[in-house]
Each structure stands twice: as C-alpha cells, then as structure tokens.
Scaffold this motif. Sequence first.
Motif, PDB file in Angstrom:
ATOM      1  N   ILE A 170       0.843  -1.181   0.000  1.00 23.08           N
ATOM      2  CA  ILE A 170       0.000   0.000   0.000  1.00 23.08           C
ATOM      3  C   ILE A 170       0.887   1.242   0.000  1.00 23.08           C
ATOM      4  O   ILE A 170       1.905   1.305   0.693  1.00 23.08           O
ATOM      5  CB  ILE A 170      -0.962   0.005   1.217  1.00 23.08           C
ATOM      6  CG1 ILE A 170      -2.021   1.108   1.058  1.00 23.08           C
ATOM      7  CG2 ILE A 170      -0.212   0.126   2.528  1.00 23.08           C
ATOM      8  CD1 ILE A 170      -3.152   0.985   2.064  1.00 23.08           C
ATOM      9  N   ASN A 172       1.441   5.373   0.675  1.00 22.07           N
ATOM     10  CA  ASN A 172       0.992   6.309   1.714  1.00 22.07           C
ATOM     11  C   ASN A 172       0.518   5.547   2.952  1.00 22.07           C
ATOM     12  O   ASN A 172      -0.630   5.661   3.384  1.00 22.07           O
ATOM     13  CB  ASN A 172      -0.128   7.213   1.168  1.00 22.07           C
ATOM     14  CG  ASN A 172      -0.591   8.250   2.194  1.00 22.07           C
ATOM     15  OD1 ASN A 172       0.136   8.616   3.122  1.00 22.07           O
ATOM     16  ND2 ASN A 172      -1.816   8.721   2.038  1.00 22.07           N
ATOM     17  N   ALA A 176      -2.880   5.561   5.358  1.00 22.06           N
ATOM     18  CA  ALA A 176      -3.697   4.364   5.529  1.00 22.06           C
ATOM     19  C   ALA A 176      -3.882   4.030   7.006  1.00 22.06           C
ATOM     20  O   ALA A 176      -4.937   3.507   7.403  1.00 22.06           O
ATOM     21  CB  ALA A 176      -3.056   3.194   4.801  1.00 22.06           C
ATOM     22  N   THR A 179      -6.779   5.949   7.986  1.00 20.94           N
ATOM     23  CA  THR A 179      -8.009   5.341   7.479  1.00 20.94           C
ATOM     24  C   THR A 179      -8.410   4.160   8.360  1.00 20.94           C
ATOM     25  O   THR A 179      -9.584   3.998   8.719  1.00 20.94           O
ATOM     26  CB  THR A 179      -7.808   4.883   6.029  1.00 20.94           C
ATOM     27  OG1 THR A 179      -7.470   6.016   5.219  1.00 20.94           O
ATOM     28  CG2 THR A 179      -9.079   4.250   5.467  1.00 20.94           C
ATOM     29  N   ARG A 227      -3.377  13.061   4.492  1.00 22.92           N
ATOM     30  CA  ARG A 227      -4.035  12.601   3.260  1.00 22.92           C
ATOM     31  C   ARG A 227      -4.355  11.133   3.479  1.00 22.92           C
ATOM     32  O   ARG A 227      -3.454  10.296   3.541  1.00 22.92           O
ATOM     33  CB  ARG A 227      -3.122  12.789   2.050  1.00 22.92           C
ATOM     34  CG  ARG A 227      -3.742  12.307   0.737  1.00 22.92           C
ATOM     35  CD  ARG A 227      -2.860  12.684  -0.456  1.00 22.92           C
ATOM     36  NE  ARG A 227      -1.544  12.083  -0.394  1.00 22.92           N
ATOM     37  CZ  ARG A 227      -1.238  10.852  -0.833  1.00 22.92           C
ATOM     38  NH1 ARG A 227      -2.194  10.097  -1.376  1.00 22.92           N
ATOM     39  NH2 ARG A 227      -0.015  10.397  -0.749  1.00 22.92           N
ATOM     40  N   GLY A 229      -5.154   7.296   3.336  1.00 24.63           N
ATOM     41  CA  GLY A 229      -4.794   6.255   2.393  1.00 24.63           C
ATOM     42  C   GLY A 229      -6.014   5.481   1.929  1.00 24.63           C
ATOM     43  O   GLY A 229      -7.045   5.424   2.603  1.00 24.63           O
ATOM     44  N   ALA A 230      -5.892   4.840   0.766  1.00 20.72           N
ATOM     45  CA  ALA A 230      -7.003   4.092   0.189  1.00 20.72           C
ATOM     46  C   ALA A 230      -6.967   2.653   0.659  1.00 20.72           C
ATOM     47  O   ALA A 230      -5.978   1.946   0.480  1.00 20.72           O
ATOM     48  CB  ALA A 230      -6.926   4.136  -1.337  1.00 20.72           C
ATOM     49  N   MET A 231      -8.050   2.210   1.304  1.00 21.71           N
ATOM     50  CA  MET A 231      -8.195   0.811   1.692  1.00 21.71           C
ATOM     51  C   MET A 231      -9.649   0.527   2.024  1.00 21.71           C
ATOM     52  O   MET A 231     -10.372   1.394   2.497  1.00 21.71           O
ATOM     53  CB  MET A 231      -7.291   0.452   2.880  1.00 21.71           C
ATOM     54  CG  MET A 231      -7.585   1.219   4.158  1.00 21.71           C
ATOM     55  SD  MET A 231      -6.420   0.856   5.509  1.00 21.71           S
ATOM     56  CE  MET A 231      -6.626  -0.891   5.670  1.00 21.71           C
ATOM     57  N   ASP A 235     -11.151   6.147   0.872  1.00 23.44           N
ATOM     58  CA  ASP A 235      -9.982   6.895   0.442  1.00 23.44           C
ATOM     59  C   ASP A 235     -10.131   8.339   0.890  1.00 23.44           C
ATOM     60  O   ASP A 235     -11.095   8.701   1.589  1.00 23.44           O
ATOM     61  CB  ASP A 235      -9.784   6.797  -1.076  1.00 23.44           C
ATOM     62  CG  ASP A 235     -10.993   7.292  -1.871  1.00 23.44           C
ATOM     63  OD1 ASP A 235     -11.801   8.082  -1.333  1.00 23.44           O
ATOM     64  OD2 ASP A 235     -11.139   6.891  -3.043  1.00 23.44           O
ATOM     65  N   ASP A 236      -9.182   9.178   0.515  1.00 27.12           N
ATOM     66  CA  ASP A 236      -9.164  10.554   0.989  1.00 27.12           C
ATOM     67  C   ASP A 236     -10.418  11.317   0.564  1.00 27.12           C
ATOM     68  O   ASP A 236     -11.030  12.039   1.372  1.00 27.12           O
ATOM     69  CB  ASP A 236      -7.910  11.262   0.453  1.00 27.12           C
ATOM     70  CG  ASP A 236      -7.660  12.598   1.127  1.00 27.12           C
ATOM     71  OD1 ASP A 236      -7.358  12.614   2.337  1.00 27.12           O
ATOM     72  OD2 ASP A 236      -7.774  13.632   0.434  1.00 27.12           O
ATOM     73  N   ARG A 238     -13.455  10.133  -0.291  1.00 28.38           N
ATOM     74  CA  ARG A 238     -14.660   9.626   0.371  1.00 28.38           C
ATOM     75  C   ARG A 238     -14.712  10.032   1.839  1.00 28.38           C
ATOM     76  O   ARG A 238     -15.771  10.391   2.369  1.00 28.38           O
ATOM     77  CB  ARG A 238     -14.731   8.104   0.234  1.00 28.38           C
ATOM     78  CG  ARG A 238     -15.055   7.618  -1.176  1.00 28.38           C
ATOM     79  CD  ARG A 238     -15.195   6.104  -1.197  1.00 28.38           C
ATOM     80  NE  ARG A 238     -15.613   5.618  -2.511  1.00 28.38           N
ATOM     81  CZ  ARG A 238     -14.782   5.276  -3.477  1.00 28.38           C
ATOM     82  NH1 ARG A 238     -13.464   5.363  -3.270  1.00 28.38           N
ATOM     83  NH2 ARG A 238     -15.220   4.839  -4.646  1.00 28.38           N
TER      84      ARG A 238
END
Length: 333
Positions: A170, A172, A176, A179, A227, A229-231, A235-236, A238
Amino acid sequence: MRIAVIGAGALGGTFATLLSAAGHDVSVTARGAGLAAIRERGIRLEGGFGRAAARPTALERLVETPDLALVCTKAQDAEEAIRDNAAVLDGAAVIVIQNGLDGVDTATRLLPGSDCFGALSIIAANYTEPGLVTVTTAAPTYLGRGTGPADAATRHWQEVLAGAVPCRTIDNFVGAQWTKLVVNMLNALPAITGLSVQSVVAHRGLRRVMTLSMREAVRVGMRRGIRFGAMQALDDVRLRLFSLLPAWAGQVLPLRMRARMGTVPNLGSTLQSVTRGQRTEVDFLNGAVVREAAVAGISAPVNHRLTALVHEVEQRGSFLGPDEVLARFSRSR
C-alpha cells in the motif's frame, strides 16, 4: 524462512498458523495459559481461512535472530514486547501488525539496526481459547511504510507474506493508518456494551454515536494535514466527503462496514480484551484521536467520552446497557 511472531493472540495465531502451513520455520512468543497451550497442543485455526493447525516453537522470549519478525501484540503491549526481544530482533526485518498510529515509529526507535515496516490487517479473528483462533472475516493485510509509494523492500516482504495470507502493498502507509483508525472506531462501543459490532451498528442510537466518533476522527486527521490512504473502499475523497455529512446521512458508513462482516458475530479486539480481563488498546484508538486533536488545537469530545467509558468498564468489570450509554452522552452535552 525463519519467521518469529511476537504475540500469539488472535492475529498472531492466525499469521503463525498460516505461515507454518506455507512451509516457514515459525516461532512464537506467548505467556501464561497461551504459552502452555501452544507448547502442549500447538495452534488451531478455524473459520474464514479454513481449518489448519501448526506446532510452532513457543517461547517467552526469542533466543535467535529470525529473518523476519511480526509484532502482533496489542498496541499497548508493543513497546515492552519489542524491548524484551530487542537483543535478538535488532538487525532483523520487522513488520508491526497493529492498530493505532505509533507501532512503526516505536519499532524504529527501539531497533535502530532493523528495517521496519507496518501492516494493517483487516482480518477479524476471535481468540476463542488459548491455542484456538476463529477467523470471522478473512480479509487482506496491507503492507507499507512512510507517506510515499511502496518501495522494493516492501514489495519483497509482501511476496513472502502473500504466499501464506492475502497481503498487498500500500502506498501512503501513514495515511492508511489514519483510514484504519477511522475503521477502528467500531471497537469502543462493543467493549462498553458487550454487544457484537453487528449488534451495535443495528442499534439506531449506538450507530449514531459510532458515526459521530468516525466523523470526529476524520476531521481531526484533516486538521493534522493527513491525506487518508485508500483501503477497504475508503480513500481521501470519500472520507473528506463523509466528514461533511450530517450524522443521519453518515450512518451509511458503519452500515456498509457491517454488511461486509457477514453474520458471524464480530466481537472486536477491544471487547475481547475486556472479556479476558486485560487492559484494552482504547488509548491507542479513540485515545489517539483525542491526543491528535489536542496537538491540532481542537477537541474530540465524542472520542474522549468513549475512551472514558471503556476505562470505566475495564475498572468495574461489567458492561453498560445501550440506554445508559446514550444517557451518558446526553448528559455530557
């Protein structure tokens, strides 16, 4: 490959068993009844990854330097566990698989000769009894470090882990972690009420409090310049949109999380600690939001109250009913 797993609870037991099944030479650290059970019967795994069993070398402390070490303790136990094993860990590659924000920094500080990484595991597992782990949600683990793209060393260790358990690199990683911190706002209310995550989300009043704690965590992260992370479909973009929603609309987030869990009761790691009479990691989850808010010069009243209520349950040894929880929030306004 020689792999050490520090902390053979729900998550550590899962990794140790699956890595053993993949052919690695695995050792684990444990204490008390857990250590005795593993020495006598090994570790049994059931649930989402199927049935498996392993007989790793079980120790109180590591006695030789592994090729790779996984730190799978609760966040509040990580520093002590790393210190206890530092003499043989320093120089090994170390992956901290843990909730909260501090794990990789702690390992890097205590093990200056090690290459340290972080992993965020979405696996949900119950420590059913010493030596027995039930996986309620089989999900990926995300491996990385820092705020940039995944590097070559990260990709190497991802390939090692992926031979045993679903694992992805992953980018960033720090974002994450935040997140995952938002996702971990699922944990406090089950620990306070004794209800499963699914039952808490199904309760209208408790779901609203959970939504408020998540929204508060996102807003604090934004104030800290994070910022996300997408998981796990987050993500940022959303999460920033979620931070703007009123509580009634934002409840779609915990509802979607519940849908992904399935029907097997998810107790959450914090509730499992409470039921075993152990100190919880709430100070590294909801408490982390409170501390980061203070650094940002703002308050986090919902997470402050949740942290206090978890500690109250820890001390009194009994749960609070949903009506009492909601009354506490009503009185704190």
